[in-house]
Design a protein around this motif. Sequence first.
Motif, PDB file in Angstrom:
ATOM      1  N   ASP A  40      -3.065  -6.366  13.137  1.00 23.34           N
ATOM      2  CA  ASP A  40      -1.574  -6.344  12.935  1.00 23.34           C
ATOM      3  C   ASP A  40      -0.970  -4.816  13.054  1.00 23.34           C
ATOM      4  O   ASP A  40      -1.839  -3.682  13.605  1.00 23.34           O
ATOM      5  N   LEU A  41       0.161  -4.844  13.014  1.00 22.28           N
ATOM      6  CA  LEU A  41       0.817  -3.590  13.223  1.00 22.28           C
ATOM      7  C   LEU A  41       0.668  -2.661  12.015  1.00 22.28           C
ATOM      8  O   LEU A  41       0.469  -3.101  11.037  1.00 22.28           O
ATOM      9  N   PRO A  42       0.853  -1.342  11.930  1.00 25.19           N
ATOM     10  CA  PRO A  42       0.728  -0.593  10.951  1.00 25.19           C
ATOM     11  C   PRO A  42       1.675  -0.889   9.841  1.00 25.19           C
ATOM     12  O   PRO A  42       3.182  -1.241  10.465  1.00 25.19           O
ATOM     13  N   GLY A  43       1.530  -0.786   8.661  1.00 23.97           N
ATOM     14  CA  GLY A  43       2.527  -1.045   7.728  1.00 23.97           C
ATOM     15  C   GLY A  43       2.764  -2.261   7.411  1.00 23.97           C
ATOM     16  O   GLY A  43       3.784  -2.755   6.768  1.00 23.97           O
ATOM     17  N   MET A  44       1.892  -3.378   7.606  1.00 18.36           N
ATOM     18  CA  MET A  44       2.349  -4.616   7.420  1.00 18.36           C
ATOM     19  C   MET A  44       1.416  -5.304   6.066  1.00 18.36           C
ATOM     20  O   MET A  44       1.527  -6.451   5.913  1.00 18.36           O
ATOM     21  N   GLY A  45       0.679  -4.506   5.376  1.00 18.04           N
ATOM     22  CA  GLY A  45       0.307  -4.650   3.894  1.00 18.04           C
ATOM     23  C   GLY A  45      -1.564  -4.846   4.297  1.00 18.04           C
ATOM     24  O   GLY A  45      -1.687  -5.602   3.182  1.00 18.04           O
ATOM     25  N   LYS A  46      -2.195  -4.438   5.210  1.00 16.52           N
ATOM     26  CA  LYS A  46      -3.563  -4.896   5.403  1.00 16.52           C
ATOM     27  C   LYS A  46      -4.152  -3.943   4.235  1.00 16.52           C
ATOM     28  O   LYS A  46      -5.069  -4.776   3.589  1.00 16.52           O
ATOM     29  N   THR A  47      -3.974  -2.753   4.063  1.00 22.32           N
ATOM     30  CA  THR A  47      -4.643  -2.033   3.003  1.00 22.32           C
ATOM     31  C   THR A  47      -4.288  -2.647   1.732  1.00 22.32           C
ATOM     32  O   THR A  47      -5.338  -2.799   0.859  1.00 22.32           O
ATOM     33  N   THR A  48      -3.045  -2.992   1.521  1.00 24.63           N
ATOM     34  CA  THR A  48      -2.650  -3.648   0.195  1.00 24.63           C
ATOM     35  C   THR A  48      -3.585  -4.727  -0.098  1.00 24.63           C
ATOM     36  O   THR A  48      -3.973  -4.837  -1.229  1.00 24.63           O
ATOM     37  N   LEU A  49      -3.613  -5.491   0.800  1.00 26.75           N
ATOM     38  CA  LEU A  49      -4.383  -6.792   0.665  1.00 26.75           C
ATOM     39  C   LEU A  49      -5.817  -6.667   0.045  1.00 26.75           C
ATOM     40  O   LEU A  49      -6.463  -7.096  -0.902  1.00 26.75           O
ATOM     41  N   SER A  50      -6.528  -5.737   0.856  1.00 22.40           N
ATOM     42  CA  SER A  50      -7.857  -5.523   0.797  1.00 22.40           C
ATOM     43  C   SER A  50      -8.183  -4.714  -0.520  1.00 22.40           C
ATOM     44  O   SER A  50      -9.123  -5.266  -1.483  1.00 22.40           O
ATOM     45  N   HIS A  51      -7.293  -3.867  -0.800  1.00 22.13           N
ATOM     46  CA  HIS A  51      -7.379  -3.211  -2.192  1.00 22.13           C
ATOM     47  C   HIS A  51      -7.342  -4.194  -3.280  1.00 22.13           C
ATOM     48  O   HIS A  51      -8.108  -4.087  -4.402  1.00 22.13           O
ATOM     49  N   ALA A  52      -5.987  -4.760  -3.312  1.00 19.47           N
ATOM     50  CA  ALA A  52      -5.711  -5.983  -4.560  1.00 19.47           C
ATOM     51  C   ALA A  52      -6.781  -6.877  -4.447  1.00 19.47           C
ATOM     52  O   ALA A  52      -7.368  -7.220  -5.705  1.00 19.47           O
ATOM     53  N   LEU A  53      -7.479  -7.343  -3.305  1.00 22.08           N
ATOM     54  CA  LEU A  53      -8.452  -8.365  -3.329  1.00 22.08           C
ATOM     55  C   LEU A  53      -9.928  -7.884  -4.112  1.00 22.08           C
ATOM     56  O   LEU A  53     -10.339  -8.534  -5.165  1.00 22.08           O
ATOM     57  N   ALA A  54     -10.150  -6.622  -3.982  1.00 21.51           N
ATOM     58  CA  ALA A  54     -11.256  -6.030  -4.530  1.00 21.51           C
ATOM     59  C   ALA A  54     -10.898  -5.829  -6.139  1.00 21.51           C
ATOM     60  O   ALA A  54     -11.797  -6.280  -6.885  1.00 21.51           O
ATOM     61  N   SER A  55      -9.684  -5.584  -6.497  1.00 19.72           N
ATOM     62  CA  SER A  55      -9.406  -5.353  -7.982  1.00 19.72           C
ATOM     63  C   SER A  55      -9.411  -6.465  -8.414  1.00 19.72           C
ATOM     64  O   SER A  55      -9.912  -6.696  -9.820  1.00 19.72           O
ATOM     65  N   VAL A  56      -9.011  -7.526  -8.083  1.00 17.61           N
ATOM     66  CA  VAL A  56      -8.733  -8.887  -8.995  1.00 17.61           C
ATOM     67  C   VAL A  56      -9.994  -9.473  -8.898  1.00 17.61           C
ATOM     68  O   VAL A  56     -10.364 -10.441 -10.085  1.00 17.61           O
ATOM     69  N   LEU A  57     -11.003  -9.343  -8.138  1.00 20.62           N
ATOM     70  CA  LEU A  57     -12.382  -9.713  -8.269  1.00 20.62           C
ATOM     71  C   LEU A  57     -13.296  -8.921  -8.856  1.00 20.62           C
ATOM     72  O   LEU A  57     -14.485  -9.403  -8.948  1.00 20.62           O
ATOM     73  N   GLY A  58     -13.023  -7.832  -9.306  1.00 23.85           N
ATOM     74  CA  GLY A  58     -13.831  -6.733 -10.119  1.00 23.85           C
ATOM     75  C   GLY A  58     -14.901  -6.292  -9.076  1.00 23.85           C
ATOM     76  O   GLY A  58     -15.792  -5.989  -9.756  1.00 23.85           O
ATOM     77  N   LEU A  59     -14.654  -6.004  -7.872  1.00 26.48           N
ATOM     78  CA  LEU A  59     -15.559  -5.589  -7.136  1.00 26.48           C
ATOM     79  C   LEU A  59     -15.558  -3.981  -6.821  1.00 26.48           C
ATOM     80  O   LEU A  59     -14.336  -3.410  -6.631  1.00 26.48           O
ATOM     81  N   SER A  60     -16.619  -3.082  -6.600  1.00 23.92           N
ATOM     82  CA  SER A  60     -16.171  -1.880  -6.182  1.00 23.92           C
ATOM     83  C   SER A  60     -15.785  -1.634  -4.767  1.00 23.92           C
ATOM     84  O   SER A  60     -16.002  -2.702  -3.826  1.00 23.92           O
ATOM     85  N   TYR A  61     -14.984  -0.644  -4.318  1.00 25.37           N
ATOM     86  CA  TYR A  61     -14.178  -0.684  -3.379  1.00 25.37           C
ATOM     87  C   TYR A  61     -14.173   0.743  -2.632  1.00 25.37           C
ATOM     88  O   TYR A  61     -14.115   1.450  -3.294  1.00 25.37           O
ATOM     89  N   GLN A  62     -14.327   0.856  -1.346  1.00 28.26           N
ATOM     90  CA  GLN A  62     -14.373   2.018  -0.604  1.00 28.26           C
ATOM     91  C   GLN A  62     -13.605   1.785   0.809  1.00 28.26           C
ATOM     92  O   GLN A  62     -13.556   0.771   1.141  1.00 28.26           O
ATOM     93  N   ARG A  63     -12.616   2.774   1.049  1.00 34.58           N
ATOM     94  CA  ARG A  63     -11.835   2.744   2.257  1.00 34.58           C
ATOM     95  C   ARG A  63     -12.189   3.907   3.165  1.00 34.58           C
ATOM     96  O   ARG A  63     -12.416   5.085   2.832  1.00 34.58           O
ATOM     97  N   VAL A  64     -12.531   3.601   4.300  1.00 32.37           N
ATOM     98  CA  VAL A  64     -13.030   4.588   5.282  1.00 32.37           C
ATOM     99  C   VAL A  64     -11.603   4.384   6.552  1.00 32.37           C
ATOM    100  O   VAL A  64     -11.590   3.371   7.001  1.00 32.37           O
ATOM    101  N   GLN A  65     -11.303   5.612   6.647  1.00 33.93           N
ATOM    102  CA  GLN A  65     -10.162   5.809   7.784  1.00 33.93           C
ATOM    103  C   GLN A  65     -10.867   5.941   9.059  1.00 33.93           C
ATOM    104  O   GLN A  65     -11.640   7.140   9.293  1.00 33.93           O
ATOM    105  N   PHE A  66     -10.880   5.204  10.072  1.00 31.21           N
ATOM    106  CA  PHE A  66     -11.483   5.290  11.376  1.00 31.21           C
ATOM    107  C   PHE A  66     -10.713   6.207  12.246  1.00 31.21           C
ATOM    108  O   PHE A  66      -9.609   5.807  12.395  1.00 31.21           O
ATOM    109  N   THR A  67     -11.332   7.105  12.791  1.00 34.38           N
ATOM    110  CA  THR A  67     -10.645   8.112  13.820  1.00 34.38           C
ATOM    111  C   THR A  67     -11.706   8.460  14.934  1.00 34.38           C
ATOM    112  O   THR A  67     -12.824   8.128  14.722  1.00 34.38           O
TER     113      THR A  67
END
Length: 301
Positions: A40-67
């Motif tokens: 998707d385009l930037p700013g469409m909620g992709k990061t929000t979805l992934s972080h919220a999914l981990a939070s509500v399922l009680g799973l450990s979470y890490q984000r890696v910004q690819f460059t």
Amino acid sequence: MHSTVTEIIDDLSQVIFGKKTQIKLALTCLFSQGHLLIEDLPGMGKTTLSHALASVLGLSYQRVQFTSDLLPSDILGASIFNSNEHTFTFHKGPVFSQVVLADEINRAGPKTQSALLEAMEEKQVSMDGDIYPLPIPFFVIATQNPLYQSGTYPLPESQLDRFMMRISLGFPPKEAERKLILGVNNRDYESLPKRMNSSQLIDIQSEILKLTISDPIIDYIIELVSYTRQSGVFANPLSPRASIALGKAAQAWAYIEGRDFVAPDDVQTVFKSVTAHRLGIDEQTSELQIKQLLNAVPVPL
């Protein structure tokens, strides 16, 4: 347990406005023990979805910004020399989390992309002759910018095939965007209740594999896959891995819908997300092409 899944969908709908179908597809991928690609385009909620999914399922979470300068060791970890003990100690990288967000994966070079995708396939990291298993459950969500944007390295077809599903969130409905403009907080992940833990999620993943998938449904999946091989329309026909993924995703969707058997509608609902990226169909034009494919194959009664 199905009531808990319904609560999870409702919770996620509070942070991703107007995208219930995409939320259910993301859960389908997780429940099927696959990995998810969000294009998707930037700013469409992709990061929000992934972080919220981990939070509500009680799973450990890490984000890696690819460059473009990201190295495989920045994801997997590295062996560092301990001068006191004169030994090398392996320091685990962010891939050793239950949910890993590979943000803008197509902005990194092919070597770094391959390092992550190998870990996804093998569920382990090999380093200096030692093998380090990844946590269970292990779920990678990779986001990808459209390939026409500058600074991107497209994923090869063989690596795209490692993702069970590809989805796109798309633009929000007008009422949802109104909430965003008014400042309704949709990024408060920590306030979401933890509806599940790792062992419960693993139980669901095991239970889904036991859902009834009848011979007519299996034949329907085979006919759909065979059409992509025999029609001459698609440059990249579907492999047996796609057939397996389609069956598992249909089982997970049926479970989310509260049934203990797979219906033709389940196969049709997940078909685009499971197959479009494997067929090499662009996200923007996939709707019509997938619809034509589904119409070409008779639906079992």
